[in-house]
Design a protein around this motif. Structure first.
Motif, PDB file in Angstrom:
ATOM      1  N   ASP A  10      19.602  -2.534   8.480  1.00 20.26           N
ATOM      2  CA  ASP A  10      18.706  -2.876   7.369  1.00 20.26           C
ATOM      3  C   ASP A  10      17.441  -3.558   7.883  1.00 20.26           C
ATOM      4  N   LEU A  11      17.601  -4.521   8.781  1.00 18.68           N
ATOM      5  CA  LEU A  11      16.444  -5.227   9.311  1.00 18.68           C
ATOM      6  C   LEU A  11      15.494  -4.264  10.016  1.00 18.68           C
ATOM      7  N   LEU A  12      16.036  -3.415  10.852  1.00 17.39           N
ATOM      8  CA  LEU A  12      15.183  -2.455  11.553  1.00 17.39           C
ATOM      9  C   LEU A  12      14.584  -1.440  10.590  1.00 17.39           C
ATOM     10  N   ALA A  16      10.692  -1.065  10.061  1.00 20.90           N
ATOM     11  CA  ALA A  16      10.093   0.225  10.411  1.00 20.90           C
ATOM     12  C   ALA A  16       9.231   0.755   9.274  1.00 20.90           C
ATOM     13  N   TYR A  17       9.747   0.670   8.046  1.00 19.72           N
ATOM     14  CA  TYR A  17       8.940   1.172   6.937  1.00 19.72           C
ATOM     15  C   TYR A  17       7.729   0.272   6.686  1.00 19.72           C
ATOM     16  N   ALA A  18       7.901  -1.036   6.897  1.00 18.81           N
ATOM     17  CA  ALA A  18       6.766  -1.946   6.754  1.00 18.81           C
ATOM     18  C   ALA A  18       5.667  -1.604   7.754  1.00 18.81           C
ATOM     19  N   PHE A  75      14.210   0.658   1.186  1.00 17.39           N
ATOM     20  CA  PHE A  75      13.113  -0.299   1.096  1.00 17.39           C
ATOM     21  C   PHE A  75      11.795   0.335   0.652  1.00 17.39           C
ATOM     22  N   VAL A  76      11.826   1.631   0.436  1.00 28.82           N
ATOM     23  CA  VAL A  76      10.591   2.338   0.106  1.00 28.82           C
ATOM     24  C   VAL A  76      10.002   1.835  -1.210  1.00 28.82           C
ATOM     25  N   ALA A  77      10.814   1.751  -2.241  1.00 30.57           N
ATOM     26  CA  ALA A  77      10.291   1.376  -3.561  1.00 30.57           C
ATOM     27  C   ALA A  77       9.689  -0.025  -3.554  1.00 30.57           C
ATOM     28  N   ALA A  78      10.407  -0.983  -2.956  1.00 31.24           N
ATOM     29  CA  ALA A  78       9.922  -2.365  -2.968  1.00 31.24           C
ATOM     30  C   ALA A  78       8.618  -2.507  -2.189  1.00 31.24           C
ATOM     31  N   LEU A  79       8.542  -1.901  -1.021  1.00 35.86           N
ATOM     32  CA  LEU A  79       7.328  -2.035  -0.210  1.00 35.86           C
ATOM     33  C   LEU A  79       6.167  -1.247  -0.802  1.00 35.86           C
ATOM     34  N   ASP A  80       6.450  -0.086  -1.355  1.00 34.90           N
ATOM     35  CA  ASP A  80       5.381   0.667  -2.021  1.00 34.90           C
ATOM     36  C   ASP A  80       4.853  -0.104  -3.227  1.00 34.90           C
TER      37      ASP A  80
END
Length: 235
Positions: A10-12, A16-18, A75-80
């Motif tokens: 999860d951390l990676l 990575a997406y960030a 994590f896509v939705a939260a970061l987007d």
């Protein structure tokens, strides 16, 4: 399937997406908002570094036996959403986001990395190094404030918004991914073995309580960045 604990993946994955989205947004800001070719080149260089970091993280996820796309997907939705809510309106807001917004998010990931294996922790520290970004942004913002003091209030308000949105998204991620939240539990545990996470202390509920304490430390680091920019008095 990965043999590595979910919290490490999860951390990676979130990092990575960030890094991938940071590359895309910085490149977009460089093209649309930079006031000079020199500034465009500088911000583009920072964007290129973010993409290189993404590739390192992607490769590390693969080496742990996990699929990078699956690791990033939660994590896509939260970061987007964070990027959509913090879209800069001008060059100065873009610089504040690149330094303050990205910085506090990096503090979050760095705290979590304290609880993982040495190799993963070293990689996280490498990709979160912010010397080049810091020097560029601080130089530009301080010079702008020297020429136009009226910028200070507006940029300080924008920076506070960055922090509020980042902490909100951090709560959202921690609540949705309890394994990631457990990595944020401080307590002087020994470093985890290769590819692993340190044993949890107190379970998921204790981990989420510690997240609140973590956010206080993140706010303190935010204050230091604000002082470096000249947006608040230094200590």
């Amino acid at each position: 399937m990965s043999d590595s604990p979910a919290g490490v993946v999860d951390l990676l994955g979130v990092l990575a997406y960030a890094e991938l989205t940071a590359f895309l947004r910085l490149a977009e800001d460089a093209a649309a908002l930079a006031p000079s070719l020199t500034d465009r080149a500088e911000l583009s260089g920072i964007a290129a570094a973010e993409y290189a970091h993404f590739r390192l993280l992607r490769d590390r996820i693969s080496s742990l036996g996990a699929d990078p796309e699956r690791a990033m997907e939660p994590f896509v939705a939260a970061l987007d959403d964070w990027h959509a809510q913090t879209r800069p309106g001008d060059w100065w807001e873009a610089l504040i986001k690149a330094y303050v917004g990205t910085g506090i998010a990096g503090d979050f990931y760095r705290e979590a990395a304290r609880q993982v294996d040495p190799r993963t922790r070293a990689l996280v520290d490498e990709v979160l190094a912010e010397e080049v970004r810091s020097e560029f942004v601080i130089e530009r913002v301080r010079a702008a404030l020297a020429e136009d003091a009226t910028l200070c209030g507006r940029l300080a308000l924008w920076a506070r918004r960055m922090v509020g949105e980042a902490l909100s998204q951090g709560h959202r991620l921690a609540a949705a991914r309890p394994e990631l939240a457990l990595l944020l539990v401080a307590g002087g545990r020994e470093a985890a073995p290769e590819g692993g996470a340190a044993p949890p202390a107190g379970g998921v509920d204790a981990g989420l309580i510690e997240v609140g304490r973590l956010f206080a430390r993140l706010t303190e680091e935010h204050g230091k960045r604000m002082a470096a920019l000249g947006l608040v008095p230094g200590p």
